[in-house]
Motif scaffolding. Structure first.
Motif: not given
Lengths: 375, 300
Positions: B15, B18-19, B22, B156, B233-234, B237-238, B249, B253, B257
């Motif tokens: 996650g 992705y964040a 994102a 992150t 994927k990002a 997630a967004a 976001a 994410s 995840g």
């Protein structure tokens, strides 16, 4: 008297011309067009480019010796980036350029997609690397031949190795959901179950290109597997072995010839040490293989990559068949391939009814100090 | 229980990865309402830049910490320059055009960048050096979360914290919020909207570059195509979290995840994408603007 002689000689000359004309109709064009299709760009280019080199070297050699029955070989090289949807375009393009036979395609999925197009045009296809069993065993592709053993043979070799040499009893089977990887994994699972000596504790597919494989690695760890048997290509394999090392999962890694590539070792580094991968039998002792290797070194200044010897052998087998049949007609070529034994870098081979080469096989390799060593 | 915790951290790491990507999507969307499909490729360029810098520096024998910092700084600057230029070249001329035009321009830019790196660099997978060593204090829990995963989680969190500060309490943040609410009005009160938009691209691209560095270290390999799947994927997630919202976001994410990790762990990894996208569909049915998205009807 003098005049009669002249007439006679004209008649002889005319007959000779006529005969040449008849022989000539065996070939539609002045050259034999051999298509070379595979990934020549993109992330799997390292599987396709060695075949192009092999085709070039063989064609050059044959052309220098006067070609096949006086016909020069012309190579038509087309990229399919290993994608089925691109491969159909590649095939259509080759067929419309009047290709006689095709060396390729490289990946099983792409090959499957392209074959019907070649079959409709009566074009013989010989792959150095497409190992999906259905390509020959389903009987759907009568124009297909290959100089590599199919996945089920490979899975058998891997399973035998895991059971007899490593003595494993709990194995997790993982694949990349692709034609090639899943095909291999399903056969591995089948043979493991049939042996009755090992349990398949996990059978799952992973998503290629995912950013993180830690969840599946945790799952393998929980299953108590002593080994991971992976069907797929090297990018995923290197991610999985790296993650296994990171998550302190101490299990053997056994895979297929999609992983038996130097890139796997280069990318996975230390994590690749000790991993097993099956690949075509080492042919280093075969004198023809030595010649092929030396030719590549002389011409390109480097060692050839994956499937080079298989591609070299496929070229020789096809040229031999065209020479023996005297035509590029599919039925005649098939007959020649099945009847004529030919000496190639992968051994003295001929082809069975289904299109598999008789006389080629797999063995298991282990990564030791950064190189694959035959076990 | 152990297994649950292991999966939990797998999901959180995924996650957090992705964040990092994102955030850039959501910032750009928040300001100009454009889905910047080239963002995934900016991330890829960040990864390549840090790869080149890190490789060169390690030849000269720099210490690991210096390599990470220098590679991170170089990648951030370089990617920001790309983000800035892309906005000027591909999006600014289309600002008054219908919404679909910049979207198509973005897709074109993404394809261009991929092929540019393919031709300029290589099509092969390259081994990314291990920039984050295995910390000794992590050894007892290394089977749960590895050192790289820990760094990704921390970075992150820090990035999100500072981004929130930036947007809430700085002048440029205020200008960004104003531009996002009403571009014309913002211009009328004297905000240099072009500068604000450029800044958004620069910040978003910089974040993607940091993501590129960390994620490439985590995966250990890069090639020209990594931006595509990570970007998709990002982006998912967004949208899940509410595109345009920064906490959204990150939340989206993490949910994505965790869903993927638990789906893999308890059901089957064959279906991880199925579960991920089912969650997306379910949330969008009940809350079309995403979990933390503002309720307003806008065409995408």
């Amino acid at each position: 008297m003098k005049r009669k002689l002249r007439l006679q000689s004209i008649a002889v000359a005319a007959t000779a011309l006529f005969t040449v004309g008849i022989v000539g109709t065996g070939f539609a064009a002045d050259t034999i067009k051999i298509g070379v299709a595979g990934p020549h760009s993109g992330d799997l280019a390292s599987y396709g480019l060695p075949s192009v080199n092999a085709a070039k070297l063989v064609a050059e050699k044959v052309n220098a010796n006067g070609g096949i029955d006086g016909k020069q070989i012309e190579l038509l090289i087309e990229d399919d980036v290993c994608k089925p949807e691109v491969a159909t375009n590649t095939a259509t393009k080759l067929v419309s350029s009047g290709v006689d036979v095709v060396l390729g395609h490289i990946c099983s999925g792409a090959t499957k997609a392209a074959l019907p197009i070649y079959n409709n045009a009566g074009v013989l296809v010989m792959s150095p690397s497409a190992t999906n069993p259905g390509l020959t065993k389903s009987g759907d592709y009568p124009n297909f031949f290959r100089t590599i053993a199919p996945d089920d043979a490979q899975a058998q070799v891997d399973v035998d190795f895991a059971l007899n040499v490593l003595g494993l009893t709990k194995i997790a089977v993982i694949h990349d959901k692709g034609d090639y990887g899943k095909g291999f994994a399903e056969f591995a699972k089948k043979y493991l179950e049939e042996s009755g000596r090992a349990d398949v504790v996990l059978f799952e597919g992973v998503t290629p290109g995912a950013v993180d494989y830690s969840a599946i690695v945790q799952k393998v760890k929980r299953s108590g597997a002593e080994a991971v048997m992976f069907g797929g290509y090297h990018p995923e394999a290197s991610k999985i072995v790296s993650m296994m090392k990171k998550k302190r999962l101490d299990a053997a890694f056994i895979s297929d010839d999609g992983v038996k590539d130097q890139t796997f070792i280069k990318v996975a580094g230390e994590a690749a040490e000790g991993a097993y991968a099956s690949g075509p039998k080492d042919t280093a002792d075969n004198p023809l293989a030595k010649v092929a290797l030396q030719e590549h070194k002389d011409e390109f200044g480097a060692d050839p990559g994956a499937f080079y010897q298989n591609a070299y052998s496929a070229m020789l087998a096809m040229i031999n068949a065209i020479d023996a049949a005297g035509t590029t007609d599919l039925a005649a070529l098939k007959k020649a391939l099945q009847e004529e034994k030919v000496d190639t870098p992968v051994g003295n081979i001929y082809f069975n009814e289904q299109g598999d080469a008789v006389g080629v096989g797999f063995s298991v390799y282990q990564v030791q100090n950064g190189v694959f060593v035959e076990m | 229980m152990d297994y649950f915790v292991e999966l939990l951290f797998s999901g959180l790491t995924r996650g957090a990865i992705y964040a990092l990507i994102a955030l850039g999507y959501t910032m750009v969307y928040g300001i100009i309402g454009l889905i910047n499909f080239a963002h995934g490729d900016i991330y890829m360029i960040g990864a390549f830049t840090s790869f080149i810098v890190a490789t060169v520096l390690s030849i000269y024998g720099f210490p690991l910490l210096a390599i990470i910092l220098l590679a991170g700084v170089a990648a951030t600057i370089w990617s920001s320059a790309y983000g800035f230029t892309i906005e000027k070249v591909a999006y600014k001329p289309l600002r008054q055009a219908p919404r679909l035009s910049p979207l198509i321009s973005a897709i074109g830019m993404s394809i261009f960048l991929q092929n540019y790196v393919l031709l300029a660099q290589t099509s092969d997978f390259l081994p990314f050096p291990t920039l984050i060593p295995d910390f000794e204090f992590m050894e007892p829990i290394a089977h749960i979360v590895d050192s790289t995963g820990l760094v990704i989680l921390l970075v992150t969190a820090v990035v999100m914290f500072f981004l929130t500060l930036l947007i809430k309490y700085t002048q440029i943040g205020k200008a960004m919020r104003a531009t996002s609410q009403d571009k014309t009005m913002a211009m009328l009160v004297g905000i240099n909207v072009n500068r604000v938009i450029s800044m958004t691209f620069v910040i978003g691209s910089g974040l993607a570059a940091i993501g590129g560095l960390l994620i490439a270290t985590h995966i250990g390999q890069i090639n020209f195509y990594i931006g595509f799947i990570a970007g998709i994927k990002a982006f998912t997630a967004a949208v899940l979290g509410g595109i345009g919202s920064i906490p959204g976001a990150v939340l989206g994410s993490l949910i994505l995840g965790l869903t993927e990790a638990f789906a893999t762990g308890y059901i089957s990894s064959d279906y991880e994408d199925v579960f991920a996208f089912s969650i997306l569909v379910c949330i969008l049915i009940f809350k079309p603007s995403g979990i933390l998205g503002k309720d307003e009807t806008k065409k995408v």
